[in-house]
Motif scaffolding. Structure first.
Motif, mmCIF file in Angstrom:
data_model
loop_
_atom_site.group_PDB
_atom_site.id
_atom_site.type_symbol
_atom_site.label_atom_id
_atom_site.label_comp_id
_atom_site.label_asym_id
_atom_site.label_seq_id
_atom_site.Cartn_x
_atom_site.Cartn_y
_atom_site.Cartn_z
ATOM 1 N N GLY A 149 -34.239 0.394 24.453
ATOM 2 C CA GLY A 149 -33.600 0.612 25.742
ATOM 3 C C GLY A 149 -32.129 0.243 25.788
ATOM 4 N N ARG A 150 -31.642 -0.485 24.824
ATOM 5 C CA ARG A 150 -30.235 -0.881 24.880
ATOM 6 C C ARG A 150 -29.293 0.292 24.659
ATOM 7 N N GLN A 151 -29.707 1.250 23.892
ATOM 8 C CA GLN A 151 -28.872 2.424 23.651
ATOM 9 C C GLN A 151 -29.372 3.551 24.541
ATOM 10 N N GLN A 152 -28.491 3.999 25.413
ATOM 11 C CA GLN A 152 -28.898 5.037 26.351
ATOM 12 C C GLN A 152 -28.142 6.320 26.053
ATOM 13 N N GLY A 153 -28.648 7.397 26.609
ATOM 14 C CA GLY A 153 -28.070 8.714 26.360
ATOM 15 C C GLY A 153 -26.719 8.888 27.017
ATOM 16 N N PRO A 154 -26.114 10.050 26.864
ATOM 17 C CA PRO A 154 -24.775 10.297 27.396
ATOM 18 C C PRO A 154 -24.738 10.315 28.924
ATOM 19 N N GLN A 155 -25.855 10.606 29.566
ATOM 20 C CA GLN A 155 -25.857 10.642 31.026
ATOM 21 C C GLN A 155 -25.743 9.242 31.604
ATOM 22 N N ALA A 156 -26.235 8.235 30.908
ATOM 23 C CA ALA A 156 -26.161 6.866 31.419
ATOM 24 C C ALA A 156 -24.740 6.322 31.350
ATOM 25 N N ARG A 157 -23.878 6.932 30.569
ATOM 26 C CA ARG A 157 -22.509 6.452 30.423
ATOM 27 C C ARG A 157 -21.594 6.965 31.533
ATOM 28 N N LYS A 158 -22.040 7.933 32.307
ATOM 29 C CA LYS A 158 -21.211 8.468 33.377
ATOM 30 C C LYS A 158 -21.050 7.437 34.484
ATOM 31 N N THR A 159 -19.957 7.546 35.188
ATOM 32 C CA THR A 159 -19.697 6.632 36.286
ATOM 33 C C THR A 159 -20.663 6.922 37.435
ATOM 34 N N LYS A 160 -21.219 5.850 37.968
ATOM 35 C CA LYS A 160 -22.137 6.010 39.098
ATOM 36 C C LYS A 160 -21.346 6.385 40.351
ATOM 37 N N ARG A 161 -22.030 6.965 41.336
ATOM 38 C CA ARG A 161 -21.372 7.313 42.595
ATOM 39 C C ARG A 161 -20.974 6.047 43.335
ATOM 40 N N PRO A 162 -19.823 6.034 43.924
ATOM 41 C CA PRO A 162 -19.425 4.837 44.679
ATOM 42 C C PRO A 162 -20.332 4.641 45.899
ATOM 43 N N HIS A 163 -20.700 3.398 46.120
ATOM 44 C CA HIS A 163 -21.534 3.041 47.270
ATOM 45 C C HIS A 163 -20.638 2.461 48.360
ATOM 46 N N THR A 164 -20.772 2.979 49.557
ATOM 47 C CA THR A 164 -19.964 2.505 50.677
ATOM 48 C C THR A 164 -20.821 1.603 51.559
ATOM 49 N N GLU A 165 -20.289 0.402 51.809
ATOM 50 C CA GLU A 165 -20.988 -0.517 52.709
ATOM 51 C C GLU A 165 -20.552 -0.232 54.140
ATOM 52 N N ALA A 166 -21.181 -0.843 55.057
ATOM 53 C CA ALA A 166 -20.915 -0.576 56.475
ATOM 54 C C ALA A 166 -19.513 -0.971 56.888
ATOM 55 N N ASP A 167 -18.918 -1.969 56.252
ATOM 56 C CA ASP A 167 -17.576 -2.405 56.661
ATOM 57 C C ASP A 167 -16.460 -1.655 55.948
ATOM 58 N N GLY A 168 -16.775 -0.645 55.152
ATOM 59 C CA GLY A 168 -15.756 0.197 54.554
ATOM 60 C C GLY A 168 -15.368 -0.182 53.138
ATOM 61 N N ARG B 85 -20.435 1.401 33.144
ATOM 62 C CA ARG B 85 -20.808 0.630 31.958
ATOM 63 C C ARG B 85 -19.671 0.663 30.945
ATOM 64 N N THR B 86 -19.360 -0.517 30.395
ATOM 65 C CA THR B 86 -18.357 -0.641 29.340
ATOM 66 C C THR B 86 -19.026 -1.239 28.110
ATOM 67 N N ALA B 87 -18.240 -1.430 27.073
ATOM 68 C CA ALA B 87 -18.785 -2.003 25.841
ATOM 69 C C ALA B 87 -19.253 -3.438 26.060
ATOM 70 N N ARG B 88 -18.657 -4.156 27.019
ATOM 71 C CA ARG B 88 -19.028 -5.554 27.273
ATOM 72 C C ARG B 88 -20.048 -5.693 28.393
ATOM 73 N N GLY B 89 -20.499 -4.630 28.949
ATOM 74 C CA GLY B 89 -21.479 -4.694 30.033
ATOM 75 C C GLY B 89 -21.013 -3.860 31.219
ATOM 76 N N TRP B 90 -21.526 -4.174 32.395
ATOM 77 C CA TRP B 90 -21.181 -3.434 33.610
ATOM 78 C C TRP B 90 -19.907 -3.982 34.202
ATOM 79 N N THR B 91 -19.071 -3.074 34.709
ATOM 80 C CA THR B 91 -17.829 -3.456 35.388
ATOM 81 C C THR B 91 -17.874 -2.858 36.798
ATOM 82 N N VAL B 92 -17.555 -3.690 37.763
ATOM 83 C CA VAL B 92 -17.538 -3.258 39.164
ATOM 84 C C VAL B 92 -16.100 -3.293 39.632
ATOM 85 N N GLU B 93 -15.653 -2.168 40.175
ATOM 86 C CA GLU B 93 -14.284 -2.093 40.679
ATOM 87 C C GLU B 93 -14.309 -1.869 42.169
#
Length: 102
Positions: free
Chosen positions: A68-87, A94-102
């Motif tokens: 499970g550590r190696q995933q296909g090319p679809q898992a490398r795509k950027t996820k859709r941004p999630h909008t919270e109620a306050d904007g 996913r990066t080489a060092r793990g997940w990055t949240v911007e």
């Protein structure tokens, strides 16, 4: 006119036989040396091929056991941004060092 015959002495005969044996030994040693070089080159080729097969087998085993550590090319795509109620919009990818949240 007849050709003059030289007498073949015993010492001359032994010298010729000795010279022939020495020349034969030289050619024999050259042949043995050539065969030894060919055999060593063949052994080197076989050992190199065996090491290559071992490396390939280890690579395949590593690929199969990582699971499970190696995933296909679809898992490398950027996820859709999630909008919270306050904007606030979070974008995680996913990066080489793990997940990055911007």
């Amino acid at each position: 006119m007849t050709a003059a015959r030289s007498t073949l002495s015993f010492e001359t005969l032994i010298a010729r036989i000795g010279h022939g044996l020495r020349e034969g030994a030289r050619w024999g040693l050259r042949g043995i040396l050539a065969l030894a070089i060919i055999v060593m080159a063949g052994m080197f080729a076989v050992v190199t091929a065996a090491v290559g097969l071992v490396i390939a087998a280890v690579a395949i085993l590593l690929r199969l056991t990582t699971g499970g550590r190696q995933q296909g090319p679809q898992a490398r795509k950027t996820k859709r941004p999630h909008t919270e109620a306050d904007g606030i919009t979070l974008d995680a990818h996913r990066t080489a060092r793990g997940w990055t949240v911007e």
